[in-house]
Design a protein around this motif. Structure first.
Motif, mmCIF file in Angstrom:
data_model
loop_
_atom_site.group_PDB
_atom_site.id
_atom_site.type_symbol
_atom_site.label_atom_id
_atom_site.label_comp_id
_atom_site.label_asym_id
_atom_site.label_seq_id
_atom_site.Cartn_x
_atom_site.Cartn_y
_atom_site.Cartn_z
ATOM 1 N N UNK A 134 30.068 59.620 -38.197
ATOM 2 C CA UNK A 134 30.146 60.528 -37.047
ATOM 3 C C UNK A 134 31.192 60.022 -36.059
ATOM 4 N N UNK A 135 32.090 60.909 -35.643
ATOM 5 C CA UNK A 135 33.061 60.532 -34.614
ATOM 6 C C UNK A 135 32.323 60.072 -33.349
ATOM 7 N N UNK A 136 32.819 59.026 -32.665
ATOM 8 C CA UNK A 136 34.139 58.418 -32.822
ATOM 9 C C UNK A 136 34.248 57.330 -33.875
ATOM 10 N N UNK A 137 33.153 56.996 -34.580
ATOM 11 C CA UNK A 137 33.282 56.048 -35.686
ATOM 12 C C UNK A 137 34.255 56.604 -36.716
ATOM 13 N N UNK A 138 34.885 55.727 -37.455
ATOM 14 C CA UNK A 138 36.006 56.136 -38.313
ATOM 15 C C UNK A 138 35.610 56.377 -39.765
ATOM 16 N N UNK A 333 26.423 50.092 -31.915
ATOM 17 C CA UNK A 333 27.129 49.009 -32.610
ATOM 18 C C UNK A 333 26.188 48.254 -33.541
ATOM 19 N N UNK A 334 25.020 47.853 -33.038
ATOM 20 C CA UNK A 334 24.122 47.033 -33.855
ATOM 21 C C UNK A 334 23.493 47.833 -35.003
ATOM 22 N N UNK A 335 23.331 49.162 -34.812
ATOM 23 C CA UNK A 335 22.737 49.981 -35.870
ATOM 24 C C UNK A 335 23.736 50.321 -36.973
ATOM 25 N N UNK A 336 25.009 50.435 -36.603
ATOM 26 C CA UNK A 336 26.007 50.911 -37.567
ATOM 27 C C UNK A 336 26.831 49.799 -38.188
ATOM 28 N N UNK A 337 26.490 48.569 -37.883
ATOM 29 C CA UNK A 337 27.214 47.433 -38.443
ATOM 30 C C UNK A 337 26.251 46.467 -39.116
ATOM 31 N N UNK A 338 26.744 45.665 -40.061
ATOM 32 C CA UNK A 338 25.868 44.702 -40.745
ATOM 33 C C UNK A 338 25.141 43.818 -39.747
ATOM 34 N N UNK A 382 36.343 42.356 -32.078
ATOM 35 C CA UNK A 382 37.222 43.510 -32.302
ATOM 36 C C UNK A 382 36.415 44.741 -32.691
ATOM 37 N N UNK A 383 35.408 44.550 -33.546
ATOM 38 C CA UNK A 383 34.556 45.663 -33.945
ATOM 39 C C UNK A 383 33.707 46.164 -32.801
ATOM 40 N N UNK A 384 33.168 45.237 -31.997
ATOM 41 C CA UNK A 384 32.337 45.622 -30.860
ATOM 42 C C UNK A 384 33.145 46.407 -29.836
#
Length: 389
Positions: A134-138, A333-338, A382-384
């Motif tokens: 989902x935008x804004x995620x790429x 961030x914490x839900x969509x990343x490892x 950088x990801x955060x």
């Protein structure tokens, strides 16, 4: 004799253009309109609603799959000209409302009707859930790169994205309200490509003022470190106060649990009564305890303060000061990343905390109160710092 009008086939085959839907990811509809096309290095990407099309009824949200018209009379020709210039045409759309098979099928029919009026091949992606696609995620752009461009490397310096969710405020244009969000501009920024609004791209209007929103993850002090408060002799009780996703659990597990604190958390224990019971047991055994709940109300904190006072031990408050905007960013961030071990919390939990919050005071009975700012301590700064909402 039959007049040729009734027997001749139309010269423009665009009206017969259909969409082939490809099942790649469960939470994304991915389709290609008919036509043979190899991958291209230049991408011209567009949002759908409010950018390529608008409602025929004038409503904000379409009443049905037939309630649409082109955003402007120049849309089709502009898109076709881009294709002639060597651009691959792609549509990226958030479609969180497609939560039934009927609605999904209605969207597919609508997309087919739209693309049937364009004479060149188009790829379309629609994100159905609040996940990495989902935008804004790429995520949708990543799918394009990996699975929908025949291995051709995309030249981001010669690619662009056009969308109406651009962060423009009330009155950015006479009689117009503010944009509903800034996710399209953030999507382009996350990818690293040029961004334009429909007005800028289709109508050649000048750039309008905008705001990224109330929180910008790029504006932080990268050299900041946490000052861990000295809480005095043990045993004692530590009561957290803070918004969901403000860093409470990370702090407790990194700085307190390794020192022997008994960890009390209502997400784990399920009820407040169980939290109080476990805390009471720990104190009776001479152990320090940390209460890792949001605890916005003085009446809830009073339960643990009373527990400490009755046992004759000190009680301290750690007040996590991250506001709802920073916390909502952390939430995604914490839900969509490892390691992907947290769910995306609904906005209601942040509004509820804010509405209930009574800032902690020593007059409640705390021996000390320490404010704990949020400082990102993970390995992926950088990801955060990407836009997640």
């Amino acid at each position: 004799r039959v007049h040729p009008f009734f027997t001749e086939k139309p010269k423009n085959n665009s009206m017969k253009r259909s969409i082939r839907w490809i099942s790649t990811v469960d939470s994304v509809l991915f389709g290609k309109s008919s036509g043979n096309e190899q991958g291209r290095s230049k991408i011209a990407a567009f949002d759908l609603d409010g950018t390529l099309i608008t409602t025929k009824s004038g409503r904000v949200h379409a009443k049905d799959e037939n309630d649409w018209q082109w955003w402007h009379t120049s849309v089709q020709s502009k898109i076709e000209n881009l294709h002639q210039q060597g651009y691959k045409i792609v549509v990226f759309s958030n479609q969180n409302g497609l939560n039934t098979e009927t609605r999904i099928n209605g969207f597919k029919s609508k997309a087919a009707a739209i693309l049937s009026q364009i004479s060149i091949p188009v790829c379309i992606f629609a994100a159905l859930h609040k996940d990495i696609y989902r935008k804004p995620s790429t995520g949708m752009w990543d799918l394009l790169e990996k699975e929908a461009n025949d291995g051709v490397i995309i030249d981001k310096s010669n690619s662009l994205f056009v969308g109406d969710a651009a962060g423009r405020q009330d009155g950015w244009k006479p009689k117009l309200k503010k944009d509903h969000s800034c996710v399209d501009r953030k999507f382009a920024a996350n990818i690293g490509i040029e961004f334009k609004t429909p007005e800028e791209f289709f109508l050649n209007e000048p750039k309008a003022p905008f705001t990224w929103g109330p929180f910008d993850p790029h504006i932080i002090d990268k050299d900041s470190t946490l000052n861990i408060p000295e809480l005095g002799p043990k045993p004692h009780v530590v009561v957290f106060v803070g918004c969901p996703a403000s860093g409470k659990s990370r702090f407790a597990k990194k700085y307190l649990v390794p020192k022997g604190y008994i960890y009390v958390n209502q997400d784990t224990l399920k009820t407040r009564n169980k939290c109080v019971a476990v805390a009471k047991e720990a104190i009776e055994e001479g152990k320090s305890v940390v209460i890792d709940n949001t605890n916005p109300e003085a009446s809830t904190r009073a339960l643990y303060i009373r527990l400490a006072k009755n046992a004759g031990v000190s009680v301290h408050c750690l007040y996590f000061t991250a506001d709802e905007h920073l916390s909502r960013h952390n939430n995604y961030y914490r839900a969509l990343n490892p390691p992907h071990d947290r769910e995306v919390l609904g906005d209601i939990v942040f509004r509820t905390y804010k509405a209930k919050l009574q800032e902690p005071k020593e007059s409640e009975g705390f021996d000390t109160i320490h404010k704990i700012p949020f400082i990102f301590e993970g390995p992926d700064l950088e990801g955060w710092q990407k836009w997640w909402i």
